[in-house]
Design a protein around this motif. Structure first.
Motif, PDB file in Angstrom:
ATOM      1  N   GLN A 157       0.831  -1.198   0.000  1.00  0.00           N
ATOM      2  CA  GLN A 157       0.000   0.000   0.000  1.00  0.00           C
ATOM      3  C   GLN A 157       0.872   1.256   0.000  1.00  0.00           C
ATOM      4  O   GLN A 157       0.558   2.239  -0.675  1.00  0.00           O
ATOM      5  N   ALA A 158       1.981   1.227   0.720  1.00  0.00           N
ATOM      6  CA  ALA A 158       2.868   2.395   0.788  1.00  0.00           C
ATOM      7  C   ALA A 158       3.427   2.743  -0.586  1.00  0.00           C
ATOM      8  O   ALA A 158       3.479   3.920  -0.968  1.00  0.00           O
TER       9      ALA A 158
ATOM     10  N   ILE B 271      -5.371   9.938   0.239  1.00  0.00           N
ATOM     11  CA  ILE B 271      -4.400   9.240   1.084  1.00  0.00           C
ATOM     12  C   ILE B 271      -4.434   9.911   2.459  1.00  0.00           C
ATOM     13  O   ILE B 271      -4.412  11.143   2.535  1.00  0.00           O
ATOM     14  N   PRO B 272      -4.475   9.154   3.543  1.00  0.00           N
ATOM     15  CA  PRO B 272      -4.414   9.780   4.866  1.00  0.00           C
ATOM     16  C   PRO B 272      -3.147  10.635   4.993  1.00  0.00           C
ATOM     17  O   PRO B 272      -2.035  10.146   4.756  1.00  0.00           O
TER      18      PRO B 272
ATOM     19  N   ILE C 105       5.472   8.515   4.301  1.00  0.00           N
ATOM     20  CA  ILE C 105       5.943   8.038   3.005  1.00  0.00           C
ATOM     21  C   ILE C 105       6.872   9.072   2.374  1.00  0.00           C
ATOM     22  O   ILE C 105       7.957   8.737   1.888  1.00  0.00           O
TER      23      ILE C 105
ATOM     24  N   SER D 193       0.992   7.130  -6.504  1.00  0.00           N
ATOM     25  CA  SER D 193      -0.110   8.074  -6.730  1.00  0.00           C
ATOM     26  C   SER D 193       0.312   9.499  -6.406  1.00  0.00           C
ATOM     27  O   SER D 193       0.044  10.427  -7.175  1.00  0.00           O
ATOM     28  N   ALA D 194       0.974   9.667  -5.275  1.00  0.00           N
ATOM     29  CA  ALA D 194       1.395  11.001  -4.853  1.00  0.00           C
ATOM     30  C   ALA D 194       2.408  11.611  -5.822  1.00  0.00           C
ATOM     31  O   ALA D 194       2.290  12.774  -6.214  1.00  0.00           O
TER      32      ALA D 194
ATOM     33  N   TYR E 104      -0.106   9.397   7.088  1.00  0.00           N
ATOM     34  CA  TYR E 104       0.573   8.276   6.442  1.00  0.00           C
ATOM     35  C   TYR E 104       1.386   8.770   5.258  1.00  0.00           C
ATOM     36  O   TYR E 104       2.532   8.364   5.062  1.00  0.00           O
ATOM     37  N   LEU E 105       0.812   9.684   4.478  1.00  0.00           N
ATOM     38  CA  LEU E 105       1.554  10.240   3.345  1.00  0.00           C
ATOM     39  C   LEU E 105       2.792  10.997   3.824  1.00  0.00           C
ATOM     40  O   LEU E 105       3.844  10.918   3.197  1.00  0.00           O
TER      41      LEU E 105
ATOM     42  N   ALA F 192      -2.359  14.712  -0.342  1.00  0.00           N
ATOM     43  CA  ALA F 192      -3.158  13.710   0.372  1.00  0.00           C
ATOM     44  C   ALA F 192      -4.634  13.856   0.021  1.00  0.00           C
ATOM     45  O   ALA F 192      -5.314  12.852  -0.262  1.00  0.00           O
TER      46      ALA F 192
ATOM     47  N   TYR G  76       0.587   4.220  -2.689  1.00  0.00           N
ATOM     48  CA  TYR G  76       0.352   5.614  -2.301  1.00  0.00           C
ATOM     49  C   TYR G  76       1.480   6.516  -2.807  1.00  0.00           C
ATOM     50  O   TYR G  76       1.230   7.627  -3.276  1.00  0.00           O
TER      51      TYR G  76
ATOM     52  N   CYS H 157      -5.288  12.797  -3.679  1.00  0.00           N
ATOM     53  CA  CYS H 157      -5.060  11.370  -3.952  1.00  0.00           C
ATOM     54  C   CYS H 157      -5.804  10.449  -2.993  1.00  0.00           C
ATOM     55  O   CYS H 157      -5.642   9.226  -3.073  1.00  0.00           O
TER      56      CYS H 157
END
Length: 145
Positions: A4-5, A38-39, A46, A11-12, A42-43, A33, A8, A36
Protein backbone atom coordinates in the motif's frame (compact mmCIF):
# COMPACT_ATOMS: atom_id res chain seq x y z
CA UNK A 1 1.30 -7.05 -5.65
CA UNK A 2 2.94 -3.91 -4.36
CA UNK A 3 2.53 -2.70 -0.82
CA UNK A 4 0.00 0.00 0.00
CA UNK A 5 2.87 2.40 0.79
CA UNK A 6 4.36 1.99 -2.70
CA UNK A 7 0.91 2.41 -4.27
CA UNK A 8 0.35 5.61 -2.30
CA UNK A 9 3.86 6.83 -3.18
CA UNK A 10 3.22 6.22 -6.89
CA UNK A 11 -0.11 8.07 -6.73
CA UNK A 12 1.40 11.00 -4.85
CA UNK A 13 4.40 11.34 -7.16
CA UNK A 14 2.17 10.97 -10.21
CA UNK A 15 0.06 13.82 -8.85
CA UNK A 16 3.14 15.99 -8.31
CA UNK A 17 4.43 15.23 -11.81
CA UNK A 18 1.03 15.96 -13.39
CA UNK A 19 0.49 19.23 -11.54
CA UNK A 20 0.42 22.23 -13.84
CA UNK A 21 3.46 24.46 -13.61
CA UNK A 22 2.83 27.33 -11.24
CA UNK A 23 4.94 29.89 -9.47
CA UNK A 24 5.45 27.41 -6.64
CA UNK A 25 7.77 24.49 -7.26
CA UNK A 26 6.47 22.47 -4.31
CA UNK A 27 3.10 21.04 -3.39
CA UNK A 28 1.91 20.73 0.18
CA UNK A 29 1.56 17.21 1.59
CA UNK A 30 -1.99 17.99 2.74
CA UNK A 31 -2.95 19.00 -0.81
CA UNK A 32 -1.45 15.84 -2.29
CA UNK A 33 -3.16 13.71 0.37
CA UNK A 34 -6.53 15.30 -0.32
CA UNK A 35 -6.23 15.00 -4.11
CA UNK A 36 -5.06 11.37 -3.95
CA UNK A 37 -7.36 10.25 -1.10
CA UNK A 38 -4.40 9.24 1.08
CA UNK A 39 -4.41 9.78 4.87
CA UNK A 40 -2.20 12.85 5.39
CA UNK A 41 -0.21 11.47 8.37
CA UNK A 42 0.57 8.28 6.44
CA UNK A 43 1.55 10.24 3.35
CA UNK A 44 3.86 12.42 5.47
CA UNK A 45 5.72 9.27 6.59
CA UNK A 46 5.94 8.04 3.00
CA UNK A 47 7.26 11.41 1.82
CA UNK A 48 9.84 11.33 4.61
CA UNK A 49 11.10 7.93 3.39
CA UNK A 50 11.17 9.14 -0.21
CA UNK A 51 13.10 12.22 0.86
CA UNK A 52 15.71 10.12 2.68
CA UNK A 53 16.10 8.08 -0.52
CA UNK A 54 16.61 11.17 -2.67
CA UNK A 55 13.41 10.72 -4.68
CA UNK A 56 11.71 13.90 -3.49
CA UNK A 57 12.85 17.19 -2.06
CA UNK A 58 10.98 18.61 0.89
CA UNK A 59 11.07 22.15 2.14
CA UNK A 60 9.46 23.60 5.24
CA UNK A 61 7.97 27.02 5.67
CA UNK A 62 6.40 29.49 3.27
CA UNK A 63 6.65 28.16 -0.25
CA UNK A 64 7.53 24.77 1.16
CA UNK A 65 6.18 21.40 0.22
CA UNK A 66 7.25 18.44 -1.87
CA UNK A 67 8.83 18.33 -5.31
CA UNK A 68 10.45 15.61 -7.37
CA UNK A 69 14.23 15.35 -7.04
CA UNK A 70 14.55 14.07 -10.63
CA UNK A 71 12.50 14.39 -13.80
CA UNK A 72 9.49 12.03 -13.65
CA UNK A 73 10.73 9.95 -16.59
CA UNK A 74 13.87 9.14 -14.55
CA UNK A 75 11.92 7.79 -11.55
CA UNK A 76 10.53 4.27 -11.79
CA UNK A 77 8.24 2.10 -9.72
CA UNK A 78 11.35 0.00 -9.00
CA UNK A 79 12.94 3.10 -7.41
CA UNK A 80 9.87 3.49 -5.19
CA UNK A 81 9.98 -0.18 -4.24
CA UNK A 82 13.60 0.22 -3.13
CA UNK A 83 12.88 3.40 -1.21
CA UNK A 84 9.95 1.78 0.60
CA UNK A 85 11.68 -1.62 0.97
CA UNK A 86 8.77 -3.36 -0.74
CA UNK A 87 8.93 -7.18 -0.50
CA UNK A 88 8.95 -7.46 -4.32
CA UNK A 89 12.60 -6.34 -4.40
CA UNK A 90 13.66 -9.42 -2.45
CA UNK A 91 14.09 -12.61 -4.47
CA UNK A 92 11.96 -14.81 -2.25
CA UNK A 93 10.24 -18.09 -2.77
CA UNK A 94 6.61 -17.75 -3.84
CA UNK A 95 5.65 -20.47 -1.35
CA UNK A 96 7.56 -18.81 1.47
CA UNK A 97 10.07 -21.61 1.92
CA UNK A 98 13.72 -21.05 2.72
CA UNK A 99 16.13 -19.95 0.01
CA UNK A 100 14.69 -20.94 -3.35
CA UNK A 101 17.09 -21.17 -6.28
CA UNK A 102 17.74 -23.19 -9.39
CA UNK A 103 19.81 -25.58 -7.25
CA UNK A 104 17.16 -25.87 -4.52
CA UNK A 105 13.91 -25.34 -6.41
CA UNK A 106 10.49 -25.55 -4.79
CA UNK A 107 7.48 -26.81 -6.79
CA UNK A 108 6.59 -23.24 -7.88
CA UNK A 109 10.15 -22.16 -8.72
CA UNK A 110 10.02 -22.33 -12.53
CA UNK A 111 6.66 -20.53 -12.62
CA UNK A 112 7.68 -17.81 -10.14
CA UNK A 113 11.11 -17.24 -11.65
CA UNK A 114 9.55 -16.37 -15.00
CA UNK A 115 6.78 -14.22 -13.53
CA UNK A 116 9.04 -12.44 -11.06
CA UNK A 117 11.33 -11.47 -13.94
CA UNK A 118 8.32 -10.00 -15.76
CA UNK A 119 7.25 -8.12 -12.62
CA UNK A 120 10.70 -6.67 -12.10
CA UNK A 121 10.97 -5.58 -15.75
CA UNK A 122 7.58 -3.88 -15.53
CA UNK A 123 8.62 -2.02 -12.36
CA UNK A 124 11.90 -0.92 -13.93
CA UNK A 125 10.21 0.32 -17.11
CA UNK A 126 7.18 2.08 -15.61
CA UNK A 127 7.99 5.65 -14.69
CA UNK A 128 6.35 8.37 -12.66
CA UNK A 129 5.81 10.14 -15.99
CA UNK A 130 3.67 7.14 -17.03
CA UNK A 131 1.67 7.42 -13.80
CA UNK A 132 1.22 11.18 -14.32
CA UNK A 133 0.03 10.66 -17.90
CA UNK A 134 -2.51 8.11 -16.67
CA UNK A 135 -3.75 10.50 -13.97
CA UNK A 136 -4.16 13.30 -16.51
CA UNK A 137 -6.06 11.01 -18.94
CA UNK A 138 -8.45 9.78 -16.28
CA UNK A 139 -8.98 13.28 -14.90
CA UNK A 140 -7.64 12.39 -11.48
CA UNK A 141 -5.52 15.50 -10.99
CA UNK A 142 -5.87 19.24 -11.21
CA UNK A 143 -3.54 19.06 -14.20
CA UNK A 144 -6.49 17.95 -16.31
CA UNK A 145 -8.70 20.91 -15.35
Amino acid sequence: MLSQAVGYAASALGYIAAAPPTGAKSILVKDIAEACAIPAPYLAKIIHSLSKSGIVITQRGIGGGVSLAKPPHHLTLWDLCHAMNDPIIHARCMLGTAECSDERACPAHAFWKQHRTQHVEFLKQTTIADIAAFEIRRGGTKASE
